[in-house]
Design an enzyme around this catalytic site. Structure first.
Site, PDB file in Angstrom:
ATOM      1  N   LYS A   1      49.412 -47.289  15.896  1.00 14.55           N
ATOM      2  CA  LYS A   1      48.424 -46.295  15.062  1.00 14.55           C
ATOM      3  C   LYS A   1      48.346 -45.059  16.270  1.00 14.55           C
ATOM      4  O   LYS A   1      47.536 -44.061  15.609  1.00 14.55           O
ATOM      5  CB  LYS A   1      47.465 -46.938  14.756  1.00 14.55           C
ATOM      6  CG  LYS A   1      47.489 -48.165  13.647  1.00 14.55           C
ATOM      7  CD  LYS A   1      46.797 -49.197  13.487  1.00 14.55           C
ATOM      8  CE  LYS A   1      47.029 -50.415  12.875  1.00 14.55           C
ATOM      9  NZ  LYS A   1      46.154 -51.430  12.043  1.00 14.55           N
TER      10      LYS A   1
ATOM     11  N   TYR B   1      54.765 -45.991   7.258  1.00 16.04           N
ATOM     12  CA  TYR B   1      54.090 -46.851   8.228  1.00 16.04           C
ATOM     13  C   TYR B   1      54.619 -47.920   8.104  1.00 16.04           C
ATOM     14  O   TYR B   1      54.600 -49.205   9.531  1.00 16.04           O
ATOM     15  CB  TYR B   1      52.707 -47.202   7.255  1.00 16.04           C
ATOM     16  CG  TYR B   1      51.794 -48.393   7.733  1.00 16.04           C
ATOM     17  CD1 TYR B   1      51.535 -47.378   9.007  1.00 16.04           C
ATOM     18  CD2 TYR B   1      51.711 -49.454   7.842  1.00 16.04           C
ATOM     19  CE1 TYR B   1      49.750 -48.344   9.577  1.00 16.04           C
ATOM     20  CE2 TYR B   1      50.924 -50.257   7.925  1.00 16.04           C
ATOM     21  CZ  TYR B   1      49.913 -49.080   9.088  1.00 16.04           C
ATOM     22  OH  TYR B   1      49.044 -50.451   9.686  1.00 16.04           O
TER      23      TYR B   1
ATOM     24  N   TYR C   1      40.146 -54.437  16.481  1.00 15.89           N
ATOM     25  CA  TYR C   1      40.433 -54.520  15.368  1.00 15.89           C
ATOM     26  C   TYR C   1      38.556 -55.111  14.927  1.00 15.89           C
ATOM     27  O   TYR C   1      38.152 -54.537  15.996  1.00 15.89           O
ATOM     28  CB  TYR C   1      40.696 -56.411  15.040  1.00 15.89           C
ATOM     29  CG  TYR C   1      42.020 -56.180  15.394  1.00 15.89           C
ATOM     30  CD1 TYR C   1      42.750 -54.722  14.546  1.00 15.89           C
ATOM     31  CD2 TYR C   1      43.263 -56.569  15.652  1.00 15.89           C
ATOM     32  CE1 TYR C   1      43.685 -54.381  14.449  1.00 15.89           C
ATOM     33  CE2 TYR C   1      44.537 -56.727  15.343  1.00 15.89           C
ATOM     34  CZ  TYR C   1      45.305 -55.292  15.278  1.00 15.89           C
ATOM     35  OH  TYR C   1      46.173 -55.376  14.979  1.00 15.89           O
TER      36      TYR C   1
ATOM     37  N   VAL D   1      49.095 -57.271  15.891  1.00 17.94           N
ATOM     38  CA  VAL D   1      50.021 -58.477  15.542  1.00 17.94           C
ATOM     39  C   VAL D   1      51.019 -58.902  16.277  1.00 17.94           C
ATOM     40  O   VAL D   1      51.182 -60.534  15.957  1.00 17.94           O
ATOM     41  CB  VAL D   1      49.483 -59.114  14.150  1.00 17.94           C
ATOM     42  CG1 VAL D   1      48.348 -58.397  13.758  1.00 17.94           C
ATOM     43  CG2 VAL D   1      50.321 -57.945  13.589  1.00 17.94           C
TER      44      VAL D   1
END
Length: 305
Positions: A64, A189, A241, A259
């Site tokens: 990201k 993505y 997060y 993750v």
């Protein structure tokens, strides 16, 4: 530094048994929860490492950062932030409630899934392949690693199980936030999240951010300084997060987790740090990774606050 890193790896390996590897993407469930590695690159390009720093894993949400940088490069800061906000959220990284609760209809920030899908959609290119090559070339440059590529097996696993991301994307398409072909955007993505890296790659990327966009081993000005500052600021407030506030208090440096078990951290004008530990806590962050970077930050007084 080598001695310190060795000590911290041995001290914090045990925490891997307190978490769980990601299983909602089937290909990630095969990771060894006992693995832990750390890599540190200083502002001059000198490198230090310990543990499983050469283990390969997929970058996942750390990508990201890349899509945000490229979106700003291709569209300008103002145009990007017309589509995505920069505010923290106390909800999960794949929350749909976030979108419905937003007054503007925009994703809260580029570090949650909805926001990253938007920034990915803003990368210029004639098709998915051209845009992906742009992402890969960026990664190969900031990591000094020409072998960076997509893990096809993880990509296919993500694509097969990515229904929550489809829901987010189609919701944003319905509200006018997301432009373009939804399935093509999602395909890119899923591919960017499936790029395979090591802790060394993350540390080198972190060192470029720490140097305000200057690559330590070539002295090339690769990322504009103002873009680096935007990215590092959002990493502080949103990068871990919905544990970002707690991480800022305890550790106090810009960081982004994924993750797949990775953490990329950057200490302005000092270090890039890459960590790999696939066992995750309930927030989706590497549990041993959080512990080792907390110890390192305290030991070397790295907090920017």
């Amino acid at each position: 530094m080598f001695s310190l890193l060795n000590t911290l790896v041995e001290k914090n390996k045990k925490y891997g048994r307190e978490g769980k590897v990601a299983s909602y993407i089937p290909a990630l469930s095969e990771a060894n929860p006992d693995e832990l590695g750390i890599y540190v690159v200083d502002s001059r390009g000198k490198e230090y490492y310990s543990g499983d720093y050469n283990a390969k894993f997929t970058i996942q949400s750390i990508s990201k950062i890349v899509s945000l940088i490229l979106a700003i490069r291709d569209n300008g800061r103002e145009n990007v932030f017309k589509k995505v906000d920069v505010e923290p959220t106390g909800m999960g990284f794949n929350s749909i409630v976030n979108l419905e609760a937003s007054d503007s209809g925009k994703p809260y920030n580029p570090m949650i899934n909805a926001g990253a899908i938007v920034t990915t959609s803003l990368i210029d290119g004639k098709d998915v392949n051209e845009k992906l090559e742009k992402i890969l070339e960026f990664m190969r440059t900031v990591t000094n690693n020409d072998d960076i590529s997509v893990n096809e097996r993880v990509y296919l696993s993500e694509k097969e199980t990515g229904n929550r991301n489809r829901a987010l994307a189609y919701f944003m398409k319905s509200t006018g936030v997301l432009d373009g072909d939804v399935e093509e955007i999602l395909d890119l993505y899923f591919k960017q999240c499936s790029i395979e890296v090591t802790a060394r790659d993350l540390a080198r990327f972190g060192a470029v951010l720490a140097n305000d966009g200057v690559i330590p081993w070539t002295n090339e000005k690769f990322i504009p300084k103002d873009v680096c500052r935007i990215v590092k600021t959002i990493m502080v407030t949103c990068g871990m997060y919905d544990a970002s506030g707690d991480f800022a208090v305890k550790v106090g440096i810009p960081a982004k987790s994924g993750v797949g078990g990775g953490i990329l951290a950057t200490v302005p004008r000092k270090f890039g740090i890459g960590i790999y530990g696939p066992s995750l806590d309930e927030k989706g962050n590497s549990i041993a990774g959080i512990n080792i970077i907390t110890d390192l930050a305290n030991e070397l007084d790295l907090s920017i606050f």
